[in-house]
Design an enzyme around this catalytic site. Structure first.
Site, short mmCIF file in Angstrom:
data_model
loop_
_atom_site.label_atom_id
_atom_site.label_comp_id
_atom_site.label_asym_id
_atom_site.label_seq_id
_atom_site.Cartn_x
_atom_site.Cartn_y
_atom_site.Cartn_z
N ASP A 2 8.32 -3.35 16.22
CA ASP A 2 7.37 -4.18 16.53
C ASP A 2 6.58 -3.97 18.21
O ASP A 2 7.59 -3.35 19.04
CB ASP A 2 7.82 -5.65 17.08
CG ASP A 2 6.84 -6.74 17.06
OD1 ASP A 2 6.55 -7.63 16.31
OD2 ASP A 2 5.97 -6.75 18.03
N HIS A 20 5.36 -9.63 6.33
CA HIS A 20 6.30 -8.95 7.35
C HIS A 20 7.69 -9.63 7.50
O HIS A 20 7.30 -10.97 8.03
CB HIS A 20 5.89 -8.27 8.62
CG HIS A 20 5.29 -9.25 9.49
ND1 HIS A 20 3.96 -9.81 9.10
CD2 HIS A 20 5.29 -10.15 10.27
CE1 HIS A 20 3.49 -10.69 10.05
NE2 HIS A 20 4.37 -10.94 10.84
#
Ligand code: 5GP
Ligand code: ZN
Length: 113
Positions: free
Chosen positions: A29, A99
């Site tokens: 991320d 996701h």
């Protein structure tokens, strides 16, 4: 269609990639909320969990198995971790390409804010 995560799967946007196969990709991320914060995505564009169909059962299973493998690799399996799908507005979804968040390396509160 201009999708950030589709662009990552195509290599058009760089990412710190930790896993890639024909169906699933995992990368760090960009704005981590924990010492380990990885996103596991399907290669094919699916907007939200609500858009999954029966034919995606194996795909979702694979995403979870990749998350488990990465949790072991990152050394967060023993203490534990969190897996999260955010869905639409109240779920806090910002990117409309499915996701799975794999987060670990610290403890999390329950319930989440
Ligand atoms: P959501 O809120 O949709 O569940 O989570 C989207 C996540 O994607 C956020 O944690 C955000 O930091 C991450 N993200 C957004 N844009 C990018 C990007 O271009 N690259 C990477 N690696 N992560 C991104
Ligand atoms: Zn996409």
């Amino acid at each position: 269609m201009d999708c950030i995560f589709c662009n990552i799967t195509k290599g058009a946007i760089p990412a710190d990639i930790l896993h890639r196969d024909d169906d699933v990709m995992a990368f760090k991320d960009i704005n981590p909320k924990a010492p380990v914060h990885i996103l596991i995505i399907p290669i094919k564009h699916i907007e939200t969990v609500l858009d999954l169909s029966d034919e995606d059962n194996a795909l979702i299973g694979k995403m979870v198995m990749v998350a488990n493998q990465l949790a072991e690799k990152e050394g967060i399996d023993e203490n534990g971790f969190r897996l999260v799908f955010n869905c639409r507005e109240h779920g806090g979804q910002e990117v409309y390409h499915l996701h799975l968040h794999l987060m670990g390396g610290r403890s999390f509160r329950w319930p989440p804010g």
